[in-house]
Enzyme design. Structure first.
Site, PDB file in Angstrom:
ATOM      1  N   LEU A  97      22.619  13.591 -49.273  1.00 52.52           N
ATOM      2  CA  LEU A  97      21.325  13.016 -48.902  1.00 52.52           C
ATOM      3  C   LEU A  97      20.573  13.874 -47.892  1.00 52.52           C
ATOM      4  O   LEU A  97      19.351  13.763 -47.780  1.00 52.52           O
ATOM      5  CB  LEU A  97      21.493  11.596 -48.362  1.00 52.52           C
ATOM      6  CG  LEU A  97      21.807  10.536 -49.411  1.00 52.52           C
ATOM      7  CD1 LEU A  97      22.078   9.190 -48.749  1.00 52.52           C
ATOM      8  CD2 LEU A  97      20.675  10.411 -50.425  1.00 52.52           C
ATOM      9  N   GLU A  98      21.273  14.723 -47.179  1.00 45.61           N
ATOM     10  CA  GLU A  98      20.626  15.599 -46.194  1.00 45.61           C
ATOM     11  C   GLU A  98      20.159  16.921 -46.807  1.00 45.61           C
ATOM     12  O   GLU A  98      19.435  17.683 -46.172  1.00 45.61           O
ATOM     13  CB  GLU A  98      21.573  15.871 -45.026  1.00 45.61           C
ATOM     14  CG  GLU A  98      21.849  14.659 -44.152  1.00 45.61           C
ATOM     15  CD  GLU A  98      22.805  13.646 -44.768  1.00 45.61           C
ATOM     16  OE1 GLU A  98      22.565  12.438 -44.585  1.00 45.61           O
ATOM     17  OE2 GLU A  98      23.781  14.045 -45.446  1.00 45.61           O
ATOM     18  N   HIS A 122      26.927   2.929 -53.920  1.00 45.77           N
ATOM     19  CA  HIS A 122      26.529   4.082 -53.112  1.00 45.77           C
ATOM     20  C   HIS A 122      26.449   5.367 -53.941  1.00 45.77           C
ATOM     21  O   HIS A 122      25.578   6.197 -53.713  1.00 45.77           O
ATOM     22  CB  HIS A 122      27.511   4.248 -51.944  1.00 45.77           C
ATOM     23  CG  HIS A 122      27.089   5.253 -50.930  1.00 45.77           C
ATOM     24  ND1 HIS A 122      25.991   5.075 -50.129  1.00 45.77           N
ATOM     25  CD2 HIS A 122      27.614   6.453 -50.592  1.00 45.77           C
ATOM     26  CE1 HIS A 122      25.849   6.121 -49.338  1.00 45.77           C
ATOM     27  NE2 HIS A 122      26.822   6.976 -49.597  1.00 45.77           N
ATOM     28  N   ASN A 132      19.695  23.024 -58.851  1.00 51.22           N
ATOM     29  CA  ASN A 132      20.394  21.839 -58.370  1.00 51.22           C
ATOM     30  C   ASN A 132      21.832  21.838 -58.876  1.00 51.22           C
ATOM     31  O   ASN A 132      22.096  21.530 -60.029  1.00 51.22           O
ATOM     32  CB  ASN A 132      19.671  20.573 -58.816  1.00 51.22           C
ATOM     33  CG  ASN A 132      20.269  19.330 -58.209  1.00 51.22           C
ATOM     34  OD1 ASN A 132      21.337  19.373 -57.603  1.00 51.22           O
ATOM     35  ND2 ASN A 132      19.594  18.213 -58.363  1.00 51.22           N
TER      36      ASN A 132
END
Length: 154
Positions: free
Chosen positions: A61-62, A92, A117
């Site tokens: 997520l960072e 999650h 990615n």
């Protein structure tokens, strides 16, 4: 099981490219292998070691915020996202996979910079281990190919 035919570019040349890599530390055994394969392939494609900037963030997520900081500097020809998300017993997994992927895509479009990615999403550790080297090298090839393509289109 047969792998997908990814096709190959005629010749990839990374000699003049500057590449930024953001690697998540979560599941570091996998992400370290992704990074090693990615960097080895970048070097094999001619990218100079001094033109590869690699940073680490806590988790997937960072990754987008670090990619954004790199994109804003307008110093890189392409960026690479490296991470590993392994399904757990909760929702999650979907949240992290969807949000990190959407963030990477949005940045590529907003900043018009190629972002390979290689945040892999898997069901278990065995799948992650099976994919780690191939996906790291794939990300390097995608970054070099797309950087050259966007340069040719400009």
């Amino acid at each position: 099981m047969f792998g997908a035919d990814k096709g190959t570019a005629d010749r990839l040349d990374g000699k003049k490219l500057h590449i930024g890599i953001v690697q998540a530390r979560f599941n570091s055994g996998i992400t370290n292998a992704l990074a090693a394969a990615c960097c080895a392939e970048l070097l094999a494609l001619g990218v100079q070691d001094k033109h590869i900037m690699q940073v680490q963030v806590p988790g997937a997520l960072e990754i987008p915020v670090a990619l954004q900081a790199m994109a804003e500097r307008n110093h890189y020809d392409a960026l690479i996202a490296l991470g590993c998300i392994i399904r757990g017993q909760t929702y999650h997994f979907e949240l992290v996979a969807n949000e990190s992927g959407a963030g990477v895509t949005r940045l590529a479009l907003d900043y018009q910079i190629p972002i390979a990615n290689a945040i892999i999403t898997v069901e278990n550790l065995e799948q992650a281990i099976a994919r780690q080297s191939e996906k790291g090298a794939d990300a390097a090839r995608v970054a070099v190919e797309m950087a050259n393509l966007l340069d040719a289109l400009s």
